[in-house]
Design a protein around this motif. Structure first.
Motif, PDB file in Angstrom:
ATOM      1  N   ASN A 240     -67.928 -40.108   3.906  1.00  0.00           N
ATOM      2  CA  ASN A 240     -68.088 -41.552   3.726  1.00  0.00           C
ATOM      3  C   ASN A 240     -66.754 -42.265   3.756  1.00  0.00           C
ATOM      4  N   GLN A 241     -65.663 -41.461   3.857  1.00  0.00           N
ATOM      5  CA  GLN A 241     -64.327 -42.023   4.022  1.00  0.00           C
ATOM      6  C   GLN A 241     -63.506 -40.965   4.766  1.00  0.00           C
ATOM      7  N   PRO A 242     -62.400 -41.377   5.384  1.00  0.00           N
ATOM      8  CA  PRO A 242     -61.631 -40.369   6.133  1.00  0.00           C
ATOM      9  C   PRO A 242     -61.139 -39.268   5.196  1.00  0.00           C
ATOM     10  N   LEU A 243     -60.976 -38.091   5.740  1.00  0.00           N
ATOM     11  CA  LEU A 243     -60.441 -36.982   4.951  1.00  0.00           C
ATOM     12  C   LEU A 243     -58.912 -37.103   4.983  1.00  0.00           C
ATOM     13  N   GLY A 244     -58.283 -37.170   3.816  1.00  0.00           N
ATOM     14  CA  GLY A 244     -56.851 -37.469   3.776  1.00  0.00           C
ATOM     15  C   GLY A 244     -56.659 -38.939   4.116  1.00  0.00           C
ATOM     16  N   ASN A 245     -55.465 -39.294   4.553  1.00  0.00           N
ATOM     17  CA  ASN A 245     -55.182 -40.701   4.879  1.00  0.00           C
ATOM     18  C   ASN A 245     -54.851 -40.932   6.351  1.00  0.00           C
ATOM     19  N   TYR A 246     -54.547 -39.867   7.085  1.00  0.00           N
ATOM     20  CA  TYR A 246     -54.045 -40.030   8.443  1.00  0.00           C
ATOM     21  C   TYR A 246     -55.139 -39.745   9.477  1.00  0.00           C
ATOM     22  N   ILE A 247     -55.237 -40.640  10.467  1.00  0.00           N
ATOM     23  CA  ILE A 247     -56.235 -40.502  11.543  1.00  0.00           C
ATOM     24  C   ILE A 247     -55.494 -40.637  12.875  1.00  0.00           C
ATOM     25  N   GLY A 248     -55.693 -39.682  13.775  1.00  0.00           N
ATOM     26  CA  GLY A 248     -54.960 -39.723  15.054  1.00  0.00           C
ATOM     27  C   GLY A 248     -54.225 -38.400  15.196  1.00  0.00           C
ATOM     28  N   ASN A 249     -53.921 -38.024  16.409  1.00  0.00           N
ATOM     29  CA  ASN A 249     -53.554 -36.630  16.675  1.00  0.00           C
ATOM     30  C   ASN A 249     -52.260 -36.163  16.006  1.00  0.00           C
ATOM     31  N   TRP A 250     -51.110 -36.764  16.383  1.00  0.00           N
ATOM     32  CA  TRP A 250     -49.871 -36.325  15.737  1.00  0.00           C
ATOM     33  C   TRP A 250     -49.899 -36.681  14.250  1.00  0.00           C
ATOM     34  N   LEU A 251     -50.459 -37.844  13.915  1.00  0.00           N
ATOM     35  CA  LEU A 251     -50.518 -38.245  12.500  1.00  0.00           C
ATOM     36  C   LEU A 251     -51.238 -37.171  11.670  1.00  0.00           C
ATOM     37  N   GLU A 252     -52.267 -36.560  12.260  1.00  0.00           N
ATOM     38  CA  GLU A 252     -53.028 -35.545  11.509  1.00  0.00           C
ATOM     39  C   GLU A 252     -52.250 -34.240  11.385  1.00  0.00           C
ATOM     40  N   VAL A 253     -51.459 -33.937  12.425  1.00  0.00           N
ATOM     41  CA  VAL A 253     -50.596 -32.747  12.309  1.00  0.00           C
ATOM     42  C   VAL A 253     -49.565 -33.029  11.206  1.00  0.00           C
ATOM     43  N   TYR A 254     -49.028 -34.256  11.216  1.00  0.00           N
ATOM     44  CA  TYR A 254     -48.011 -34.636  10.235  1.00  0.00           C
ATOM     45  C   TYR A 254     -48.566 -34.506   8.802  1.00  0.00           C
ATOM     46  N   GLU A 255     -49.779 -35.021   8.580  1.00  0.00           N
ATOM     47  CA  GLU A 255     -50.350 -34.931   7.233  1.00  0.00           C
ATOM     48  C   GLU A 255     -50.616 -33.463   6.850  1.00  0.00           C
ATOM     49  N   THR A 320     -41.322 -25.717  17.497  1.00  0.00           N
ATOM     50  CA  THR A 320     -41.394 -25.714  16.034  1.00  0.00           C
ATOM     51  C   THR A 320     -40.436 -26.738  15.407  1.00  0.00           C
ATOM     52  N   ASP A 321     -39.490 -27.275  16.210  1.00  0.00           N
ATOM     53  CA  ASP A 321     -38.553 -28.281  15.664  1.00  0.00           C
ATOM     54  C   ASP A 321     -39.316 -29.415  14.964  1.00  0.00           C
ATOM     55  N   PHE A 322     -40.430 -29.854  15.620  1.00  0.00           N
ATOM     56  CA  PHE A 322     -41.172 -30.989  15.065  1.00  0.00           C
ATOM     57  C   PHE A 322     -42.016 -30.577  13.856  1.00  0.00           C
ATOM     58  N   VAL A 323     -42.313 -29.297  13.764  1.00  0.00           N
ATOM     59  CA  VAL A 323     -43.071 -28.809  12.612  1.00  0.00           C
ATOM     60  C   VAL A 323     -42.125 -28.732  11.409  1.00  0.00           C
ATOM     61  N   ILE A 324     -40.908 -28.304  11.683  1.00  0.00           N
ATOM     62  CA  ILE A 324     -39.927 -28.169  10.601  1.00  0.00           C
ATOM     63  C   ILE A 324     -39.366 -29.538  10.194  1.00  0.00           C
ATOM     64  N   ARG A 325     -39.154 -30.389  11.204  1.00  0.00           N
ATOM     65  CA  ARG A 325     -38.650 -31.750  10.901  1.00  0.00           C
ATOM     66  C   ARG A 325     -39.558 -32.787  11.582  1.00  0.00           C
ATOM     67  N   PRO A 326     -40.757 -33.012  11.016  1.00  0.00           N
ATOM     68  CA  PRO A 326     -41.725 -33.911  11.673  1.00  0.00           C
ATOM     69  C   PRO A 326     -41.215 -35.345  11.801  1.00  0.00           C
ATOM     70  N   GLU A 327     -40.265 -35.721  10.933  1.00  0.00           N
ATOM     71  CA  GLU A 327     -39.743 -37.100  10.994  1.00  0.00           C
ATOM     72  C   GLU A 327     -38.972 -37.359  12.290  1.00  0.00           C
ATOM     73  N   LYS A 328     -38.667 -36.261  13.030  1.00  0.00           N
ATOM     74  CA  LYS A 328     -37.928 -36.405  14.300  1.00  0.00           C
ATOM     75  C   LYS A 328     -38.849 -36.741  15.489  1.00  0.00           C
ATOM     76  N   TYR A 329     -40.156 -36.731  15.251  1.00  0.00           N
ATOM     77  CA  TYR A 329     -41.116 -36.997  16.335  1.00  0.00           C
ATOM     78  C   TYR A 329     -40.908 -38.418  16.865  1.00  0.00           C
TER      79      TYR A 329
END
Ligand code: URA
Length: 434
Positions: A240-255, A320-329
């Motif tokens: 009845n509401q999104p799971l977590g807060n992030y919706i969208g492909n990279w956003l969901e990987v980030y969350e 894996t760079d983006f997995v380790i430092r997702p803020e660099k995306y």
């Protein structure tokens, strides 16, 4: 056998035998039965349903239309999870590394976005380089090496489902419990699993909006899994509401990385731990579901699940760079806020509309050939029951293109209901079948 006679039998609500169902499915898959006859058969199943035995026979015919993987050369119990789909549902990205780190083998064949709901493959492909098109040999090798693998459906897996689904889509026969069961279970059983955890969603962002329909689907999926001697645990859970807060492909990987690496705790974390716990229990790495959940909690907080996620990404060619430092995306070109126009409590969300808003922004496809914008999506900041003040940022939206921004904003504004009286929070787990 005569196709018209079999259609008449189902139209008259009589039972078809296993041989008759096999004749129909094989005939259609091999182009011996034309679309118009198979459409009539699908519509009679839509109206009259199928018995447990018929549903199993349908699943079996669809399963053996292609290859059934033999994973016996890989040691360990193989357990997958299937979710019927929703908005912000990214549990696979969290539970696969948790269960694999616990010693369970996790072979996952996942799907792309469907309608308003996202798909695991599109999410994973937002990680630069990540390959979801592994050959079946590569699939086995990654599973053996890392304990988990996540790929898309190949031509060899349940080809009957591909042709039947395409016909269902254009003949208004998608929403049929036996047809959905055959479609889901033929693909899952082809993976070579020993057991399956099912997450059947219900609510405004689910395909089964009413709980009674979700329960009926869960029962049908569970009965079919058992008919094939698979171990199974089923859950009916809230959408009845999104799971977590992030919706969208990279956003969901980030969350997911926030949950795996930074200890983020929310409904997404809770559900991922419960589903991972069920996988650990079915994989015989715990003596009960509760012990499985305890194990999952320990693995998540130890950092082992995050390390395993990075290992899986690397094994499937992801950077894996983006997995380790997702803020660099890379940053999206457009970032805007949707603000609240009143004060009160968040009492209702039309989650389907949030999913559609994410598609407007470029996170999903409107036509088969649309290209996805991996950075597009929504961060929805509140949960049902939260206090909302006028002018707070309800949602942030992200996109590289201006095209869908206005319609996405309108959808989000109209999806949210703010009331004066405090509503109850929806229960995350509505039913457990163990
Ligand atoms: N997902 C599937 O794979 N098949 C269906 O029929 C519905 C949802």
């Amino acid at each position: 056998m005569n196709t018209a006679e079999l259609i008449r039998k189902k139209r008259n609500n009589e039972h078809l035998t296993k041989e008759e169902i096999l004749f129909l499915v094989n005939g259609f898959t091999k182009n011996k039965i034309p679309d118009y006859q198979f459409s009539a058969f699908l519509m009679s199943v839509y109206f009259n349903g199928m018995s447990k035995e018929e549903t199993s026979a349908l699943t079996e015919a669809m399963l053996y239309s292609g290859k059934v993987l033999d994973l016996s050369s890989i040691k360990g119990i193989k357990i997958d999870k299937h979710s019927t789909g929703g908005v912000g549902d990214k549990t696979s990205l969290i539970l696969a590394p948790i269960a694999a780190a616990a010693g369970v083998k996790v072979p996952m064949i996942s799907g792309r976005g469907l309608g308003h709901s996202g798909g695991t493959l599109d999410k994973l492909e937002s990680i630069p380089g990540f390959r979801t098109d592994l050959t079946l040999t590569e699939y086995k090798n990654v599973l053996k090496k890392t304990g988990a693998v996540l790929i898309g459906q190949t031509k060899e897996i349940a080809p009957a489902d591909k042709s039947i689904y395409a016909l269902r889509d254009v003949t208004a026969t998608v929403e049929s419990i036996p047809l959905i069961t055959g479609s889901i279970m033929s693909k899952k059983l082809a993976e070579g699993i020993d057991g399956l955890v099912l997450d059947v969603k219900t609510g405004s962002g689910a395909f089964m909006q009413k709980e009674k329909d979700a329960v009926a689907l869960a029962n049908s999926l569970i009965d079919t899994a058992k008919a094939f001697n698979k171990k199974v645990i089923g859950f009916v859970t809230d959408m009845n509401q999104p799971l977590g807060n992030y919706i969208g492909n990279w956003l969901e990987v980030y969350e997911s990385i926030q949950v795996l690496k930074d200890g983020k705790k929310n409904d997404l974390t809770e559900l991922s731990l419960i589903l991972a716990g069920a996988m650990i229990y079915l994989g015989k790495k715990a003596k009960s579901l509760d012990e499985g959940i305890e194990t999952a909690i320990k693995i998540l907080s130890s950092g082992k699940a995050f390390d395993k996620f990075a290992e899986i990404v690397k094994a499937q060619n992801g950077k894996t760079d983006f997995v380790i430092r997702p803020e660099k995306y890379p940053e999206p070109k457009i970032k805007e806020a949707v603000k609240s126009v009143s004060t009160g409590y968040l009492s209702e969300i039309n989650t389907y509309e949030l999913g559609m808003a994410a598609i407007d922004l470029g996170a999903g496809r409107k036509t088969k050939d649309d290209k996805i914008d991996p950075k597009a999506g929504i961060i929805f900041n509140y949960k049902i029951g939260d206090t909302i003040n006028k002018n707070v940022v309800l949602a942030e939206i992200f996109s590289d293109s201006k095209t869908g921004v206005e319609s996405a904003k309108k959808r989000i504004e109209s999806a949210v209901k703010i009331s004066k009286s405090k509503p109850g929070k929806p229960k995350l787990i509505k039913k457990v079948f163990i």
